[in-house]
Design an enzyme around this catalytic site. Structure first.
Site, PDB file in Angstrom:
ATOM      1  N   ARG A 121      10.892   5.515   1.128  1.00  0.00           N
ATOM      2  CA  ARG A 121      11.477   7.090   0.451  1.00  0.00           C
ATOM      3  C   ARG A 121      12.959   7.200   1.552  1.00  0.00           C
ATOM      4  O   ARG A 121      13.799   7.167   0.532  1.00  0.00           O
ATOM      5  CB  ARG A 121      10.708   7.942   0.942  1.00  0.00           C
ATOM      6  CG  ARG A 121       9.919   8.305   0.122  1.00  0.00           C
ATOM      7  CD  ARG A 121       9.078   9.677   0.183  1.00  0.00           C
ATOM      8  NE  ARG A 121       7.833   9.390  -0.546  1.00  0.00           N
ATOM      9  CZ  ARG A 121       6.746  10.109   0.508  1.00  0.00           C
ATOM     10  NH1 ARG A 121       6.907  10.677   1.440  1.00  0.00           N
ATOM     11  NH2 ARG A 121       5.501   9.550   0.394  1.00  0.00           N
ATOM     12  N   ASP A 145       0.786  13.078  -3.341  1.00  0.00           N
ATOM     13  CA  ASP A 145      -0.152  12.915  -3.967  1.00  0.00           C
ATOM     14  C   ASP A 145      -0.445  12.126  -1.806  1.00  0.00           C
ATOM     15  O   ASP A 145      -1.471  12.040  -2.338  1.00  0.00           O
ATOM     16  CB  ASP A 145       0.006  11.203  -4.498  1.00  0.00           C
ATOM     17  CG  ASP A 145       0.171  11.716  -6.375  1.00  0.00           C
ATOM     18  OD1 ASP A 145      -0.313  12.692  -6.233  1.00  0.00           O
ATOM     19  OD2 ASP A 145       1.022  11.115  -6.469  1.00  0.00           O
ATOM     20  N   GLU A 146       0.405  11.597  -1.258  1.00  0.00           N
ATOM     21  CA  GLU A 146       0.009  11.363  -0.174  1.00  0.00           C
ATOM     22  C   GLU A 146      -1.085  12.281   1.059  1.00  0.00           C
ATOM     23  O   GLU A 146      -2.059  12.198   1.381  1.00  0.00           O
ATOM     24  CB  GLU A 146       1.345  10.564   0.486  1.00  0.00           C
ATOM     25  CG  GLU A 146       0.878  10.331   2.506  1.00  0.00           C
ATOM     26  CD  GLU A 146       1.985   9.861   2.732  1.00  0.00           C
ATOM     27  OE1 GLU A 146       1.716   9.540   4.211  1.00  0.00           O
ATOM     28  OE2 GLU A 146       2.919   9.807   2.487  1.00  0.00           O
ATOM     29  N   GLY A 147      -0.876  13.296   1.082  1.00  0.00           N
ATOM     30  CA  GLY A 147      -1.700  14.470   1.306  1.00  0.00           C
ATOM     31  C   GLY A 147      -2.452  14.429   0.783  1.00  0.00           C
ATOM     32  O   GLY A 147      -3.441  14.806   1.045  1.00  0.00           O
TER      33      GLY A 147
END
Length: 403
Positions: free
Chosen positions: A81, A117-119
């Protein structure tokens, strides 16, 4: 699942039993390499090459008869990112091409994963492994705090008293349907507050605060670094780049904390109250999550376990550990094999521990007496977002079936 993180890439090969009401994890193969894809920002083919060992492990771990119906995904996180859209896309294109040309697995995705989404996937992983998501079981879900190299995430299920105000509307709400339950989660991903990015910020902030002196003298002093330890940082001001030496003073935990706490921006305007840090709304943990477990992992685990900390400790005890390390009180770690060696080899240990403590205590407003748990594995499976993402991926693919 390939986790293309900021500090390295990891492969997870999962085997599930689908003969039950929900997927049951039977086995996990895990391996990691360094550095991460973002280290090859100007050489996309080298980035693809860096995954070859992991992909070979995937080939060896999946039976040949099932490879063509076993989906693969490559999900990059904050490291890519931060590279920017053009460079990161060239790397992803090279990786996708490598998979299409050389490997048998159907491709689910090759992409940069959204921070939320990662979290949430990490939250699914932890609560799945703890059995909190079992179909038909009510249970208290655990909160998750992930600390990667470039970003940090918090996810929890706030509990509001009946009749009281609910979570404020906004993109921090993540509605997750799992089994026969609906979970209304709070989530936020803080880009730039992962350990490695925060470390850079903490060091450069000293230069920014004393810019005129630093440029004129070519040096500046830092309380979080060992005495006389020197590190050179390129500093750009008014289109001129100068090498500035950052020299450690070993001033102790309190002085180090005084520098670190400034990066959280607690004084920033809070458009939607209450805020945690950096002007970001967060329901207070003390009021909406007072009796549930808090799980901290990734760098929280990596920093505390080599020094002999238990898998459960209070936020205050984490601060006491940071104080010991910043005081250079290494003899108290003599009973822990390898601890003194780790401390002597890691000039950033005081800074890193002070930051992790401040992130919980000052950033996320976790009370000092609150207990947190850390883990690298739960029930022999790695924590982190990969298992949760794989469970979410299952429904999107035609899986291998035997008749």
């Amino acid at each position: 699942m390939i986790d293309a993180g900021s500090s390295g890439s990891r492969v997870h090969v999962y085997k599930f039993n689908f003969c039950r009401e929900e997927p049951e994890l039977e086995n996990e193969v895990f391996h990691m390499i360094e550095p991460g894809l973002s280290s090859f920002e100007n050489d996309p083919e080298a980035a693809a090459d860096s995954l070859e060992d992991l992909l070979q492990i995937a080939v060896e771990s999946v039976p040949a008869s099932m490879q063509k119906c076993t989906p693969i995904a490559v999900k990059a996180t904050a490291g890519l990112r931060l590279l920017g859209a053009a460079k990161s896309q060239r790397i992803l294109d090279a990786v996708k091409n490598r998979l299409e040309v050389k490997y048998p697995f159907p491709i689910n995705a090759v992409e940069i994963m959204d921070g939320k989404d990662e979290g949430v996937y990490a939250w699914i992983t932890v609560n799945y492994l703890l059995g909190n998501l079992n179909v038909g079981r009510g249970g208290k879900s655990a909160a998750t705090f992930d600390l990667g190299g470039a970003s940090t995430q918090i996810v929890f299920e706030p509990q509001f008293p009946i009749g009281n105000e609910q979570m404020a509307p906004g993109d921090h709400i993540y509605q997750l349907k799992y089994g026969n339950r609906q979970y209304n989660l709070y989530q936020h991903s803080y880009l730039g507050f992962g350990l490695k990015e925060a470390r850079k910020k903490i060091k450069s902030d000293i230069i920014r605060l004393r810019e005129e002196y630093a440029i004129a003298s070519g040096r500046v002093y830092h309380p979080c670094l060992p005495e006389n330890y020197t590190e050179t940082i390129k500093w750009t001001s008014h289109n001129t780049t100068t090498n500035v030496k950052v020299i450690g003073t070993n001033a102790g935990h309190a002085m180090c904390r005084g520098v670190i706490e400034k990066i959280f921006g607690k004084e920033k305007p809070c458009p939607l109250s209450p805020c945690a840090f950096d002007g970001v709304y967060q329901p207070p943990l003390t009021e909406t999550f007072s009796d549930h477990e808090l799980y901290v992992f990734s760098f929280f685990y990596d920093l505390t376990q080599p020094l002999g900390m238990p898998l459960q400790f209070s936020v205050r005890e984490l601060g006491e550990l940071a104080n010991r390390v910043c005081s250079n009180d290494v003899e108290v770690f003599q009973h822990v094999p390898g601890a003194i060696k780790v401390l002597k080899q890691s000039p950033d240990y005081c800074l890193d521990l002070t930051y992790t403590h401040a992130l919980l205590r000052v950033g996320y407003n976790v009370p000092p007496e609150r207990l947190v748990r850390t883990a690298k594995k739960i029930k022999d499976a790695e924590t982190g977002w990969c298992l949760g993402a794989s469970i979410a991926m299952i429904d999107d693919n035609q899986l291998c079936k035997r008749y």
